[in-house]
Design an enzyme around this catalytic site. Structure first.
Site, PDB file in Angstrom:
ATOM      1  N   SER A 226      46.000  47.213  37.265  1.00 29.38           N
ATOM      2  CA  SER A 226      46.385  45.978  37.973  1.00 29.38           C
ATOM      3  C   SER A 226      46.372  44.775  37.051  1.00 29.38           C
ATOM      4  O   SER A 226      46.999  43.755  37.344  1.00 29.38           O
ATOM      5  CB  SER A 226      45.393  45.656  39.085  1.00 29.38           C
ATOM      6  OG  SER A 226      45.491  46.550  40.098  1.00 29.38           O
TER       7      SER A 226
ATOM      8  N   GLY B  57      40.414  44.184  36.882  1.00 30.81           N
ATOM      9  CA  GLY B  57      41.622  44.019  36.056  1.00 30.81           C
ATOM     10  C   GLY B  57      42.074  42.563  35.971  1.00 30.81           C
ATOM     11  O   GLY B  57      42.479  42.089  34.908  1.00 30.81           O
TER      12      GLY B  57
ATOM     13  N   ASP C  47      33.849  40.722  45.746  1.00 32.31           N
ATOM     14  CA  ASP C  47      34.298  42.039  46.230  1.00 32.31           C
ATOM     15  C   ASP C  47      33.070  42.868  46.548  1.00 32.31           C
ATOM     16  O   ASP C  47      32.066  42.799  45.831  1.00 32.31           O
ATOM     17  CB  ASP C  47      35.130  42.756  45.143  1.00 32.31           C
ATOM     18  CG  ASP C  47      36.046  43.837  45.712  1.00 32.31           C
ATOM     19  OD1 ASP C  47      35.554  44.698  46.461  1.00 32.31           O
ATOM     20  OD2 ASP C  47      37.252  43.801  45.407  1.00 32.31           O
TER      21      ASP C  47
ATOM     22  N   LYS D  18      50.927  41.564  50.252  1.00 33.15           N
ATOM     23  CA  LYS D  18      51.328  42.968  50.411  1.00 33.15           C
ATOM     24  C   LYS D  18      52.535  43.038  51.342  1.00 33.15           C
ATOM     25  O   LYS D  18      52.619  42.301  52.335  1.00 33.15           O
ATOM     26  CB  LYS D  18      50.168  43.804  50.968  1.00 33.15           C
ATOM     27  CG  LYS D  18      48.862  43.658  50.180  1.00 33.15           C
ATOM     28  CD  LYS D  18      48.946  44.221  48.780  1.00 33.15           C
ATOM     29  CE  LYS D  18      47.752  43.783  47.932  1.00 33.15           C
ATOM     30  NZ  LYS D  18      47.858  44.059  46.511  1.00 33.15           N
TER      31      LYS D  18
END
Ligand SMILES: C[S@@+](CC[C@H](N)C(=O)[O-])C[C@H]1O[C@@H](n2cnc3c(N)ncnc32)[C@H](O)[C@@H]1O
Length: 365
Positions: A191, A227, A243, A309
């Protein structure tokens, strides 16, 4: 007939076509679409020939989300003989116009990739012949890359080519609009290339010292395994990574990363010293769009780079609605802003958006 040829990610021809047709009609230019399914190629055949160049002069490529690169056709499909291919192409072009560079292109499929070796081989004699015929300017005269036109040769096979041109100030500087980025071996996920490409695409190089520089604070929402955080760390930034998943140990050891295991929708920074907000959470795009506009309007960050998304169906409509949510929020607060979105090469079922405010946020009552 003049057509605009547009390159997009294979499988996204419908979105690419819908977008050019919509934006052309806003400019009162009309035509019909020919989609090359799963080949990442769209032809927009214009009813009026001169509309090709007029549209390309009016519509910045930056404003098209699903188009990577484009050109206006100079010829229909040309059948190439087994010999004298170079001569056939030079002849088809005539000597009326001059171009500053030549792009040898194919479609972005496995067949296209197989053809690129053939294109590389042909490029050398073709360039020479075009220079001799004064269709291509000499290298020394091509110093101003912002001016003039670029010649495109789209090879559909070794026997078929379409020739066209794009305007140097309104095209992608990359062949087929694809930047070739090297995966950094220390990065914890692939990513990482998405954010690398996003910075390259949205932030002009000559502004990197001011807008992408060492010592800045950044927040990465949906950061694991790291990433995107890697791209911020490698530019010398201090990153708060949000996260519930684990971050790569190599990043934690840099001393530039603070990891908070919590919901990205609940985190707010303690101090107003964050420059970059980046966000790659796999979440409903409407929720992400709303969150991003809130961060900017609350002054929690100066610039935001984030993914939205894409749904399985109605992708173009969904993207338009999500971006409208952000525009409405900014307009309600009467702020000037910059908002661009692109389906980047390293994006898959998502688009990347960059947003920043260009005027102060008015005080709220
Ligand atoms: C595509 S991955 C991110 C990859 C990361 N950008 C990288 O380059 O390594 C999506 C991440 O979003 C996180 N995520 C999803 N919803 C979240 C939420 N509400 N709050 C925080 N993280 C979330 C997931 O745990 C997952 O690690």
């Amino acid at each position: 007939m003049t057509s605009i040829v547009l390159y997009c990610r294979p499988g996204f021809e419908k979105e690419c076509g819908a977008e050019i047709q919509e934006k052309a009609s806003w400019n009162e230019m009309y035509g019909y679409l020919e989609l090359k399914k799963n080949q990442g190629l769209v032809f927009f055949h214009l009813h009026e020939s001169e509309h090709g160049e007029t549209l390309m002069r009016k519509l910045p490529l930056k404003r098209l989300i699903f188009t990577r690169q484009w050109f206006i056709t100079l010829t229909e499909k040309i059948d190439l003989p087994d010999y004298n291919r170079v001569e056939t192409i030079v002849e088809a072009l005539g000597s009326e116009w001059q171009y500053t560079d030549l792009r040898m292109e194919t479609v972005d499929t496995n067949d296209g990739k197989a053809l690129s070796k053939f294109c590389r081989k042909l490029a050398v004699p073709l360039r020479q012949a075009l220079r001799k015929a004064k269709v291509l300017t000499e290298k020394k005269n091509a110093s101003n890359k912002e001016e003039g036109a670029i010649l495109h040769a789209l090879f559909l096979s070794g026997q078929e080519v379409i020739l066209g041109f794009s305007l140097s100030h309104n095209n992608s500087q990359h062949v087929m609009g694809i930047p070739r980025l090297k995966f950094p071996s220390q990065a914890p996920s692939r990513s990482t290339l998405k954010l690398d490409e996003a910075f390259l695409h949205f932030i002009p190089r000559d502004e990197w010292d001011e807008r992408l520089t060492s010592g800045m604070n950044a927040v990465d929402l949906g950061s694991a395994p790291g990433g995107w955080t890697y791209q911020l760390v490698r530019r010398g930034m201090m990153v708060t990574a949000i996260d519930n998943g684990l971050m790569a140990e190599s990043l934690m050891q840099t001393g530039q990363v603070k990891h908070k295991m919590m919901d990205g929708f609940k985190y707010t920074p303690m101090k107003q010293n964050v420059y970059w907000l980046v966000c790659d959470m796999i979440e409903k795009p409407q929720r992400v769009a709303k969150l991003m506009s809130e961060w900017l309007l609350n002054g929690y960050c100066k610039e935001a780079m984030f993914n939205l998304k894409l749904p399985m169906k109605g992708r173009y409509q969904q993207v338009t609605d999500d971006l409208q949510t952000i525009k409405d929020a900014f307009s309600q607060h009467k702020v000037k802003y910059e908002l661009y979105a692109k389906h980047l090469y390293y994006d898959r079922e998502e688009i990347t958006v960059h947003a920043r405010l260009l005027s102060p946020i008015p005080k709220r009552d």
